[in-house]
Design a protein around this motif. Structure first.
Motif, short mmCIF file in Angstrom:
data_model
loop_
_atom_site.label_atom_id
_atom_site.label_comp_id
_atom_site.label_asym_id
_atom_site.label_seq_id
_atom_site.Cartn_x
_atom_site.Cartn_y
_atom_site.Cartn_z
N THR A 27 39.82 -49.98 -24.87
CA THR A 27 38.98 -49.13 -24.02
C THR A 27 39.79 -48.87 -22.76
OG1 THR A 27 36.90 -50.05 -24.84
CG2 THR A 27 36.82 -48.94 -22.71
N ILE A 28 40.01 -47.60 -22.47
CA ILE A 28 40.75 -47.22 -21.28
C ILE A 28 39.77 -46.52 -20.35
CG2 ILE A 28 42.67 -45.88 -20.36
CD1 ILE A 28 43.95 -46.06 -23.18
N LEU A 29 39.44 -47.18 -19.25
CA LEU A 29 38.55 -46.57 -18.26
C LEU A 29 39.37 -45.66 -17.36
CD1 LEU A 29 36.50 -49.73 -17.27
CD2 LEU A 29 35.87 -47.95 -18.91
N MET A 30 38.80 -44.52 -17.01
CA MET A 30 39.52 -43.59 -16.15
C MET A 30 38.55 -42.70 -15.41
SD MET A 30 41.16 -41.07 -19.06
CE MET A 30 41.50 -42.29 -20.29
N SER A 31 39.04 -42.13 -14.37
CA SER A 31 38.30 -41.12 -13.63
C SER A 31 39.30 -39.99 -13.39
CB SER A 31 37.78 -41.69 -12.31
OG SER A 31 37.08 -40.70 -11.60
N LYS A 32 39.50 -39.19 -14.41
CA LYS A 32 40.56 -38.20 -14.43
C LYS A 32 39.98 -36.84 -14.73
CE LYS A 32 44.85 -36.66 -15.27
NZ LYS A 32 45.37 -35.90 -14.18
N GLN A 33 40.43 -35.85 -14.00
CA GLN A 33 40.08 -34.46 -14.30
C GLN A 33 41.08 -33.94 -15.32
OE1 GLN A 33 37.47 -32.65 -13.12
NE2 GLN A 33 36.75 -34.32 -11.83
N LEU A 34 40.58 -33.45 -16.44
CA LEU A 34 41.43 -32.88 -17.48
C LEU A 34 41.19 -31.38 -17.47
CD1 LEU A 34 43.39 -33.46 -19.84
CD2 LEU A 34 41.39 -33.69 -21.31
N SER A 35 42.20 -30.64 -17.05
CA SER A 35 42.05 -29.19 -16.95
C SER A 35 42.35 -28.52 -18.29
CB SER A 35 42.97 -28.63 -15.86
OG SER A 35 44.32 -28.87 -16.20
N GLU A 36 41.97 -27.26 -18.37
CA GLU A 36 42.22 -26.53 -19.61
C GLU A 36 43.72 -26.45 -19.86
OE1 GLU A 36 41.51 -22.18 -19.41
OE2 GLU A 36 40.80 -22.63 -17.39
N LYS A 37 44.09 -26.54 -21.11
CA LYS A 37 45.47 -26.48 -21.58
C LYS A 37 46.31 -27.68 -21.14
CE LYS A 37 45.40 -21.51 -21.98
NZ LYS A 37 45.95 -20.24 -21.61
N GLU A 38 45.72 -28.67 -20.46
CA GLU A 38 46.45 -29.89 -20.09
C GLU A 38 46.37 -30.89 -21.25
OE1 GLU A 38 46.50 -33.23 -16.50
OE2 GLU A 38 44.78 -31.88 -16.68
N THR A 39 47.45 -31.63 -21.45
CA THR A 39 47.48 -32.67 -22.47
C THR A 39 47.92 -33.98 -21.82
OG1 THR A 39 47.99 -31.12 -24.23
CG2 THR A 39 48.51 -33.42 -24.64
N LEU A 40 47.16 -35.04 -22.06
CA LEU A 40 47.52 -36.37 -21.59
C LEU A 40 47.88 -37.22 -22.79
CD1 LEU A 40 44.60 -37.04 -19.07
CD2 LEU A 40 46.91 -36.27 -18.53
N GLU A 41 48.83 -38.14 -22.61
CA GLU A 41 49.24 -39.04 -23.68
C GLU A 41 49.08 -40.48 -23.23
OE1 GLU A 41 53.18 -38.26 -25.15
OE2 GLU A 41 52.94 -36.10 -24.83
N PHE A 42 48.58 -41.31 -24.14
CA PHE A 42 48.46 -42.74 -23.90
C PHE A 42 49.03 -43.47 -25.12
CE2 PHE A 42 45.13 -40.79 -21.38
CZ PHE A 42 45.25 -41.45 -20.17
N PRO A 43 49.93 -44.42 -24.92
CA PRO A 43 50.51 -45.13 -26.07
C PRO A 43 49.47 -45.97 -26.79
CG PRO A 43 51.23 -46.13 -24.01
CD PRO A 43 50.45 -44.90 -23.65
N PHE A 44 49.71 -46.19 -28.08
CA PHE A 44 48.81 -46.95 -28.93
C PHE A 44 49.62 -47.99 -29.69
CE2 PHE A 44 47.06 -47.63 -33.20
CZ PHE A 44 45.78 -48.06 -32.89
N THR A 45 49.13 -49.23 -29.68
CA THR A 45 49.75 -50.33 -30.44
C THR A 45 48.64 -51.21 -30.98
OG1 THR A 45 51.65 -50.33 -28.95
CG2 THR A 45 51.36 -52.28 -30.31
N PHE A 46 48.78 -51.62 -32.25
CA PHE A 46 47.79 -52.49 -32.86
C PHE A 46 48.47 -53.36 -33.91
CE2 PHE A 46 44.44 -53.40 -36.02
CZ PHE A 46 43.54 -54.04 -35.18
N VAL A 47 48.20 -54.66 -33.86
CA VAL A 47 48.79 -55.61 -34.81
C VAL A 47 47.79 -55.91 -35.91
CG1 VAL A 47 49.76 -57.92 -35.10
CG2 VAL A 47 50.23 -56.63 -33.01
N ILE A 48 48.23 -55.81 -37.16
CA ILE A 48 47.40 -56.14 -38.32
C ILE A 48 47.47 -57.66 -38.51
CG2 ILE A 48 46.98 -55.75 -40.77
CD1 ILE A 48 46.75 -53.22 -39.03
N THR A 49 46.39 -58.34 -38.21
CA THR A 49 46.36 -59.80 -38.32
C THR A 49 45.84 -60.21 -39.69
OG1 THR A 49 44.13 -59.98 -37.42
CG2 THR A 49 45.95 -60.04 -35.83
N ASP A 50 45.90 -61.50 -39.96
CA ASP A 50 45.48 -62.01 -41.27
C ASP A 50 43.97 -62.06 -41.45
OD1 ASP A 50 44.95 -64.11 -39.58
OD2 ASP A 50 46.20 -65.56 -40.66
N LYS A 51 43.21 -61.62 -40.46
CA LYS A 51 41.76 -61.59 -40.63
C LYS A 51 41.28 -60.35 -41.40
CE LYS A 51 40.22 -59.50 -36.28
NZ LYS A 51 39.45 -59.75 -35.07
N PHE A 52 42.22 -59.42 -41.69
CA PHE A 52 41.88 -58.21 -42.43
C PHE A 52 42.20 -58.37 -43.91
CE2 PHE A 52 43.14 -56.73 -38.16
CZ PHE A 52 41.90 -56.28 -37.74
#
Length: 133
Positions: free
Chosen positions: A70-95
């Motif tokens: 969960t990424i909390l933010m207070s950001k104005q996103l204007s038209e035609k603007e693109t924001l990027e946030f990295p994503f990482t997730f580890v597959i653990t043995d509980k799956f």
């Protein structure tokens, strides 16, 4: 009247897209990628970005397996603007590995003004680990 219909259909709203570098992994592997937030028809205030991993069953029911981020933010996103946030997730043995009866999906939710949201779903295949004899 047109504004009412576009609001109901979320036409022109900001969108979110999780792009993962590999749609499959074995236990112990790390999934990487990026969240892309694309501006809509007008500037919107973004409140948060949420992502969870859900296990979906053959009958269509599902369970949330893990809250990924969960990424909390207070950001104005204007038209035609693109924001990027990295994503990482580890597959653990509980799956459990993916089967014909069990599949996994990342459910991504972008919450913006007035608690409206845009959603994205990405399938993840968890492979059976090969055991060396």
């Amino acid at each position: 009247m047109f504004n009412i219909f576009t609001t109901l259909l979320k036409a022109g709203s900001p969108t979110v897209d999780l792009k993962i570098n590999q749609p499959f992994a074995q236990i112990g592997e790390t999934i990487t990628g990026c969240f892309y937030l694309h501006g809509g028809r007008k500037t919107q205030k973004i409140k948060r970005l949420e992502c969870s991993l859900v296990k979906e069953y053959e009958d269509g029911s599902f369970d949330t397996v893990e809250e990924v981020t969960t990424i909390l933010m207070s950001k104005q996103l204007s038209e035609k603007e693109t924001l990027e946030f990295p994503f990482t997730f580890v597959i653990t043995d509980k799956f459990q590995p993916t089967t014909n009866n069990i599949t996994y999906r990342f459910h991504t939710n972008l919450v913006y003004s007035d608690n409206l949201s845009s959603k994205d779903h990405d399938e993840l295949v968890i492979l059976t680990s090969e055991v060396d004899d």
